[in-house]
Design an enzyme around this catalytic site. Structure first.
Site, PDB file in Angstrom:
ATOM      1  N   ASN A 209      26.397   1.810  21.093  1.00  0.00           N
ATOM      2  CA  ASN A 209      26.643   2.281  22.463  1.00  0.00           C
ATOM      3  C   ASN A 209      26.592   3.802  22.495  1.00  0.00           C
ATOM      4  O   ASN A 209      26.359   4.442  21.462  1.00  0.00           O
ATOM      5  CB  ASN A 209      27.983   1.742  22.976  1.00  0.00           C
ATOM      6  CG  ASN A 209      29.129   2.187  22.099  1.00  0.00           C
ATOM      7  OD1 ASN A 209      29.407   3.375  21.971  1.00  0.00           O
ATOM      8  ND2 ASN A 209      29.791   1.241  21.443  1.00  0.00           N
ATOM      9  N   ASP A 278      31.829  -5.262  21.318  1.00  0.00           N
ATOM     10  CA  ASP A 278      32.562  -6.495  21.607  1.00  0.00           C
ATOM     11  C   ASP A 278      31.953  -7.698  20.891  1.00  0.00           C
ATOM     12  O   ASP A 278      32.590  -8.736  20.773  1.00  0.00           O
ATOM     13  CB  ASP A 278      32.571  -6.753  23.119  1.00  0.00           C
ATOM     14  CG  ASP A 278      33.490  -5.775  23.843  1.00  0.00           C
ATOM     15  OD1 ASP A 278      34.462  -5.313  23.222  1.00  0.00           O
ATOM     16  OD2 ASP A 278      33.224  -5.466  25.026  1.00  0.00           O
ATOM     17  N   LYS A 288      13.209  -7.469   7.807  1.00  0.00           N
ATOM     18  CA  LYS A 288      12.845  -6.972   9.144  1.00  0.00           C
ATOM     19  C   LYS A 288      12.251  -8.103   9.983  1.00  0.00           C
ATOM     20  O   LYS A 288      11.341  -8.810   9.523  1.00  0.00           O
ATOM     21  CB  LYS A 288      11.828  -5.839   8.990  1.00  0.00           C
ATOM     22  CG  LYS A 288      11.467  -5.180  10.294  1.00  0.00           C
ATOM     23  CD  LYS A 288      10.409  -4.110  10.115  1.00  0.00           C
ATOM     24  CE  LYS A 288       9.921  -3.658  11.480  1.00  0.00           C
ATOM     25  NZ  LYS A 288       8.679  -2.929  11.402  1.00  0.00           N
ATOM     26  N   PHE A 322      42.108   3.402  24.909  1.00  0.00           N
ATOM     27  CA  PHE A 322      41.199   4.049  25.853  1.00  0.00           C
ATOM     28  C   PHE A 322      40.501   2.975  26.679  1.00  0.00           C
ATOM     29  O   PHE A 322      40.311   1.856  26.196  1.00  0.00           O
ATOM     30  CB  PHE A 322      40.149   4.897  25.115  1.00  0.00           C
ATOM     31  CG  PHE A 322      40.647   6.285  24.774  1.00  0.00           C
ATOM     32  CD1 PHE A 322      41.652   6.461  23.831  1.00  0.00           C
ATOM     33  CD2 PHE A 322      40.116   7.402  25.401  1.00  0.00           C
ATOM     34  CE1 PHE A 322      42.130   7.735  23.520  1.00  0.00           C
ATOM     35  CE2 PHE A 322      40.576   8.680  25.099  1.00  0.00           C
ATOM     36  CZ  PHE A 322      41.577   8.843  24.156  1.00  0.00           C
ATOM     37  N   LYS A 336      44.269  -3.655  30.499  1.00  0.00           N
ATOM     38  CA  LYS A 336      44.098  -3.547  29.043  1.00  0.00           C
ATOM     39  C   LYS A 336      45.416  -3.164  28.367  1.00  0.00           C
ATOM     40  O   LYS A 336      45.739  -3.656  27.286  1.00  0.00           O
ATOM     41  CB  LYS A 336      42.983  -2.551  28.708  1.00  0.00           C
ATOM     42  CG  LYS A 336      41.612  -3.135  29.037  1.00  0.00           C
ATOM     43  CD  LYS A 336      40.459  -2.161  28.913  1.00  0.00           C
ATOM     44  CE  LYS A 336      39.192  -2.820  29.475  1.00  0.00           C
ATOM     45  NZ  LYS A 336      38.009  -1.967  29.445  1.00  0.00           N
ATOM     46  N   LYS A 340      46.842  -5.873  25.746  1.00  0.00           N
ATOM     47  CA  LYS A 340      46.748  -5.437  24.343  1.00  0.00           C
ATOM     48  C   LYS A 340      48.062  -4.836  23.833  1.00  0.00           C
ATOM     49  O   LYS A 340      48.127  -4.358  22.708  1.00  0.00           O
ATOM     50  CB  LYS A 340      45.599  -4.447  24.180  1.00  0.00           C
ATOM     51  CG  LYS A 340      44.236  -5.038  24.627  1.00  0.00           C
ATOM     52  CD  LYS A 340      43.092  -4.086  24.350  1.00  0.00           C
ATOM     53  CE  LYS A 340      41.811  -4.558  25.040  1.00  0.00           C
ATOM     54  NZ  LYS A 340      40.606  -4.253  24.262  1.00  0.00           N
TER      55      LYS A 340
END
Ligand code: CTP
Length: 403
Positions: A209, A278, A288, A322, A336, A340
């Site tokens: 990401n 995730d 490959k 975060f 969250k 959590k």
């Protein structure tokens, strides 16, 4: 922040100009004092132009008594305004003068008059650095609580290779910033995750990401500056490790989980700034993958939720998560935090220009388990990190008080 920059007579004096720039960029006001010898290496005008302030140079003899008095009063006033004295390059001669309290020029006199924190960045020939006289002087200066930054090792201007090169201006600036921070994290271990994770598809491809790691690294630098032992578990990023931080390099979410669990016991504060994948690829191809004309699909399995796992066993550790969102930021951060079991979640919108992923600045909203929320205006990620720790320490006090 007021910084008095003392420049000694060494070939590295030109790097002090870069240090002045770095300090200014980090929000400091810089006043420069040069020894007479330093002016042989670099012009006072350079510092005057960079800092926008008059530069004090040389010996008393070259100035009228009134001038000296006026500028020394000015500098003593600066010293009383929560300033730091940083000397770069600190030559062997200056270290010796400071050690023995000699005051035969402006900089050495200022050193004696100065009551604030002192940062010394030595630079000299390797033999001078290794000489018992210099080593003994350094012991004395350290025992006064002065911070010694560097020197680095490498090629020296005198043709030798070894320790003696002035530390990088970024490192010296960081020591200056740290000298003015409250040491309110002393004795604590802060465990921080940062950056993206990388989930392999085959030996040449992966899923990741846009996280740059800048926010997590800023948190790590801030915690270290405030006296903490910092363990930074980092995914792959293009950043230099902050000063004095223990680095643990990981790639995948599962490696990050294992590294966090291995360091959890020692931690009193955990900061989960990483953008953890995730999902991971269920079966990593050993070779490959070759293209075909057909549509392909990847089977993905969920990664462990590290924050939730830490939340379930955190005890009285302070847990900060975060939430990088593109919409409903505060609601998502609250959700969250609750699911959590975090004490605080730092929410930010990552689809605004100039803040969030890859940017040098951030604008965040803190949601806390006490029900409070607090907005932090757009600022450098380091400044945001400073405010997050300020708020986190206040939160911990109120959580302990309510127990
Ligand atoms: N996090 C984690 N482990 C994961 C996923 C997320 O520890 N496998 C942590 C992040 O480091 C961050 C917080 O959880 O501190 C929120 O991450 P985010 O990706 O925003 O949340 P998700 O739970 O993945 O929710 P969603 O993807 O639905 O927004």
């Amino acid at each position: 922040m007021n910084v008095v920059l003392g420049v000694g007579a060494g070939i590295a004096a030109y790097k002090a100009a870069e240090l002045a720039r770095v300090l200014m960029r980090r929000g400091c006001t810089v006043s420069t004092v040069m020894t007479a010898g330093a002016t042989e290496f670099i012009q006072p005008l350079t510092f005057a132009a960079l800092t926008g302030k008059k530069v004090i140079t040389g010996l008393f003899g070259t100035r009228s008594a009134e001038e000296v008095l006026a500028s020394s009063v000015e500098h003593i006033a600066v010293a009383q305004e929560n300033a730091v004295l940083v000397v770069a390059p600190a030559t062997a001669d200056l270290l010796a003068k400071f050690t023995h309290g000699l005051a035969d020029d402006f900089l050495s006199t200022l050193y004696l008059a100065f009551t604030g924190p002192v940062v010394l960045a030595p630079a000299m020939n390797t033999n001078m650095w290794n000489h018992p006289a210099t080593l003994a002087n350094l012991d004395v200066l350290r025992s006064r609580g002065h911070k010694i930054v560097g020197p680095d090792s490498g090629d020296l201007a005198c043709g030798t290779v070894g320790p003696g090169r002035l530390a990088e201006p970024e490192w010296i600036a960081e020591a200056v910033i740290a000298a003015l921070r409250p040491q309110d994290l002393t004795g604590e271990t802060v465990l921080i995750t940062a950056g993206p994770t990388r989930e392999a598809i085959d030996p040449v491809r992966y899923i990741t990401n846009r996280s740059s790691g800048k926010m997590g690294y800023a948190m790590a630098a801030e915690a270290a500056a405030r006296g903490a032992r910092v363990v930074l578990v980092s995914g792959p990023v293009h950043l230099t490790a902050p000063l004095g931080v223990e680095m643990v390099a990981v790639q995948s979410a599962r490696e990050m989980r294992d590294a966090v669990m291995a360091h959890l016991d020692a931690a009193s504060i955990i900061v989960k700034a990483a953008a953890v994948a995730d999902y991971y690829v269920a079966e990593i191809a050993p070779q490959k993958l070759k293209k075909t004309a057909a549509r392909v699909a990847l089977d993905l399995d969920p990664t462990p939720d590290i924050l939730a796992e830490v939340g379930a066993k955190k005890g009285d550790r302070l847990l900060i998560g975060f939430a990088a969102e593109t919409q409903n930021m505060v609601a998502e951060a609250k959700r969250k935090m609750a699911t959590k079991n975090a004490d605080m979640v730092v929410g930010n919108l990552v689809n605004q220009s100039g803040t969030g992923f890859e940017a040098d600045e951030n604008e965040v909203t803190l949601v806390m388990s006490t029900g409070e929320t607090r907005h932090i205006e757009r600022a450098s990620k380091r400044e945001v990190a400073r405010q997050i720790f300020d708020q986190a320490l206040r939160l911990r006090l109120s959580l302990h008080a309510s127990q």
